[in-house]
Design an enzyme around this catalytic site. Sequence first.
Site, PDB file in Angstrom:
ATOM      1  N   ARG A  31       0.792  -1.218   0.000  1.00  0.00           N
ATOM      2  CA  ARG A  31       0.000   0.000   0.000  1.00  0.00           C
ATOM      3  C   ARG A  31       0.832   1.280   0.000  1.00  0.00           C
ATOM      4  O   ARG A  31       0.679   2.130  -0.872  1.00  0.00           O
ATOM      5  CB  ARG A  31      -0.950   0.019   1.212  1.00  0.00           C
ATOM      6  CG  ARG A  31      -1.911   1.190   1.175  1.00  0.00           C
ATOM      7  CD  ARG A  31      -2.770   1.258   2.436  1.00  0.00           C
ATOM      8  NE  ARG A  31      -3.512   0.044   2.663  1.00  0.00           N
ATOM      9  CZ  ARG A  31      -4.292  -0.157   3.731  1.00  0.00           C
ATOM     10  NH1 ARG A  31      -4.381   0.789   4.650  1.00  0.00           N
ATOM     11  NH2 ARG A  31      -4.951  -1.276   3.889  1.00  0.00           N
ATOM     12  N   HIS A  77      -8.316  -3.354  -7.763  1.00  0.00           N
ATOM     13  CA  HIS A  77      -8.043  -2.624  -6.515  1.00  0.00           C
ATOM     14  C   HIS A  77      -9.272  -2.622  -5.611  1.00  0.00           C
ATOM     15  O   HIS A  77     -10.149  -1.760  -5.724  1.00  0.00           O
ATOM     16  CB  HIS A  77      -7.634  -1.183  -6.847  1.00  0.00           C
ATOM     17  CG  HIS A  77      -6.941  -0.473  -5.717  1.00  0.00           C
ATOM     18  ND1 HIS A  77      -5.687  -0.827  -5.261  1.00  0.00           N
ATOM     19  CD2 HIS A  77      -7.324   0.567  -4.937  1.00  0.00           C
ATOM     20  CE1 HIS A  77      -5.323  -0.035  -4.275  1.00  0.00           C
ATOM     21  NE2 HIS A  77      -6.307   0.820  -4.050  1.00  0.00           N
ATOM     22  N   TYR A 121     -17.733  13.923 -13.781  1.00  0.00           N
ATOM     23  CA  TYR A 121     -17.598  15.108 -14.622  1.00  0.00           C
ATOM     24  C   TYR A 121     -16.284  15.160 -15.405  1.00  0.00           C
ATOM     25  O   TYR A 121     -16.169  15.888 -16.379  1.00  0.00           O
ATOM     26  CB  TYR A 121     -17.704  16.386 -13.773  1.00  0.00           C
ATOM     27  CG  TYR A 121     -19.021  16.538 -13.062  1.00  0.00           C
ATOM     28  CD1 TYR A 121     -20.224  16.597 -13.773  1.00  0.00           C
ATOM     29  CD2 TYR A 121     -19.077  16.616 -11.674  1.00  0.00           C
ATOM     30  CE1 TYR A 121     -21.432  16.737 -13.122  1.00  0.00           C
ATOM     31  CE2 TYR A 121     -20.285  16.757 -11.008  1.00  0.00           C
ATOM     32  CZ  TYR A 121     -21.454  16.812 -11.741  1.00  0.00           C
ATOM     33  OH  TYR A 121     -22.659  16.950 -11.098  1.00  0.00           O
TER      34      TYR A 121
END
Length: 853
Positions: A31, A77, A121
């Site tokens: 990580r 993931h 967006y």
Amino acid sequence: MVDQDRIIKINIEEEMKSAYIDYSMSVIVSRALPDVRDGFKPVHRRVLFGMNELGNTSDKPYKKSARIVGEVLGKYHPHGDSSVYFAMVRMAQVWSLRYPLVDGQGNFGSVDGDSPAAMRYTEARLSKLAEEMLRDIDKDTVDFQLNFDDTLKEPTVLPTRIPNLLVNGASGIAVGMATNMPPHNMSEVLDASMAYIDSRGEITIEELMEHVKAPDFPTGATIYGYAGVKEAFETGRGRVILRGKAEIEHEDHHEKIIITEIPYLVNKAELIKYIAELVNDKRIDGISNVNDESDRNGMRIVVDVKRDANSGVVLNKLYKLTALQSSFSVNNIALVNGRPRQLNLRDMIKAFIDHRQEVVLRRTRFELKKAEERAHILQGLIIASDNIDKVIAIIRASKNPQEAIETLMETFALSDIQARAIVEMRLRQLTGLEQSKLRAEFEEIEKLIAYLNEILANEDVCMQVVKDELQEVKDKYGDERRTDIVYASEELNPEDFYADDEMIITISHMGYIKRTPLSEFRAQGRGGVGAKGSVTRDEDFVEYIYPASMHATLLIFTAKGRCYWLKVYEIPEGAKNAKGRAIQNLLNIEPGDKVNAFIRVKRLTTDKEFINSHYLLFCTRKGVIKKTLLEAYSRPRQNGVNAITLREDDGLIGVCMTNGDNEVLIASKNGRAIRFHESEVREMGRIAAGVRGMRLADDSIDEAVGMVCIKKKENEAPDTILVVSELGYGKRTALDDENGEPIYRITSRGGKGVKTLNVTEKTGKLVAFKNVTDENDLMIINKSGIAIRVSVSNLSVIGRATQGVRLINLEKRNDEIASVCKVLSEPESEEIPENENEVNGTSETNSISETEQ
């Protein structure tokens, strides 16, 4: 009983320890820390791989970010969508990554700290540079592992052609460790990598640093000082000082500070807000307004400076108090073979080159296998084309394709793959042109196979391939540095916060000191009435008033032979009628000690030529004199140093600065004075005790009372020698007569000298020995506290061996003169010399020696 059998008793301490270690290693390996080979954490690697699998490349239209995030979440993931989206956003921000890997369209945030728009967006695709990191991933160049649900495979590392860990840096917080790696310039890193290859790995860190100069940040700015950079390259840890780039623009009525670049990771909006807060809190003076005029053409922060403020000082205060100067703490920790390691510059370049070598070898094996397979098929096709009629006959005579394949294999000794390729061959390949193409292709394949085999067999050829590919990347994507380097500078100098303005320093007889801007003193013509100076206590008065610039240094000497340093800007500022502050409160002077002399030097620590050509002369009560190079006193210490070694019954009475060509006069209590050239005194070390300057009388009463250093003056009236006795008598005597013959004859040091005052019971012992001109006044203070001011111009110049005239009428029978001070005459108390070159360069007890720097 069944439930009890299912309960397993364990030690909770051991279980917690084991579970936390497992969690820690998961965070470290999977990580928070990047892999040294491709410089990626798993989330970044999965984002780029997922976009590549989507066909979301730089030559295709943008795709919605939500589509990309969904692809990565669903396949590779298994974490929150925000972690994936923000990782992708950061790879698209030109102020976060030195070389962005994602080409974003829409609102991806700003350097002001604005959040990006929601993923529904925005749109994105891979940048061309990211494609270089994924190139050849389909050629078995890296290992793959199963994804979280074992349905798909994902790469454990990318076959990058770019040393991404160095060029884009990384940051992350694991458990018990963290990483913070700065970005670097790609051209420099690739040059260093190629130099590593050329040296066969024998290159040193210092040699690599000739190519990789320093970190290169996406926001530009300036690296201020090189020590931290060097330490980071050599050890993997260091502290890099970053300064924003600013210029001072001069306008008609005021000046502006224009900030065009800020340090890496600094929030521009927060920086401007904090500057405004500092101005409102009065922590920074001199700023009238701050505006952000940044646009698509670049950053531009405008700081308006007040008319009466110094722009350079304001800018230095911004560096000191705001994030306009900040530090980047380098901590190069990355995963090497799955283990965290601290890496220096050479370690990171070696790991990248080793990775590239392995990628090239694995790609070569893959391409060799494909080439050999194609060559095998081409061999069969060529055999078929040479025997085309027989092949056609076999195929026409066969009942089905499998029979044709088997017949061809038996007839021409072909393999199953070759026979199948012949059966599936199109009719157009029977033309003569196509047959020649087959032979040409086979020849090319043979050459390729030989080249690939050479790469595998010869390490030098393999490394040349690696180098050529790095050169190709450099030619395509290399660019110039954005971050400048200032090698010699380190921390901010306190002088940076004060303009080198002219000040007037006043010191009272009782040791009160202050500085006042020269602008507060208006010039008066000779004969003016003057203006009220410092307000002092009734028994105190201003003894010294002289000009000095803010960056000058005062060397302060005490009776016990200690030397202290005081910068002019450290002296409290006060109006011209203010009392000032006691010198003892500014310095760590020992109890029972007192200040006896001051020396002022303009550039004590920077002007090497001056401090190595000037000397300090010391004189003690026992007639000892010492001469030491000024350079020995050019390294200030907070608690002072020993300036001269004194005997227990001795004390320092005067210090003066000379240029090596002065004459020295020392006077004793018994009314004798000696005159000699300073060359009679050899140069000594700082803590030396000195040599005999004057032989005193054998009685225990006699002692030296003053020292005068005389400089040769041209076109000026010569100094005269003033002596004052303890019972109020005094006189002035010239050094030389009208014919230039010395009245005080020049002798060798160590003599008894000549009579300078006829000491009698009427006059008392000698208490003061000064060099004066008509411009001076005398302040005479009695032991009873009475003070009288006498104009030196009223005293006539008389003979050396006379007893002088009465200067003060001592009304009390047992009263005596305690001290005599030379001050500027009253009418000219405001006529301050325009520059330091106009100041007298002499020094005596309780006096200031001015420099002529």
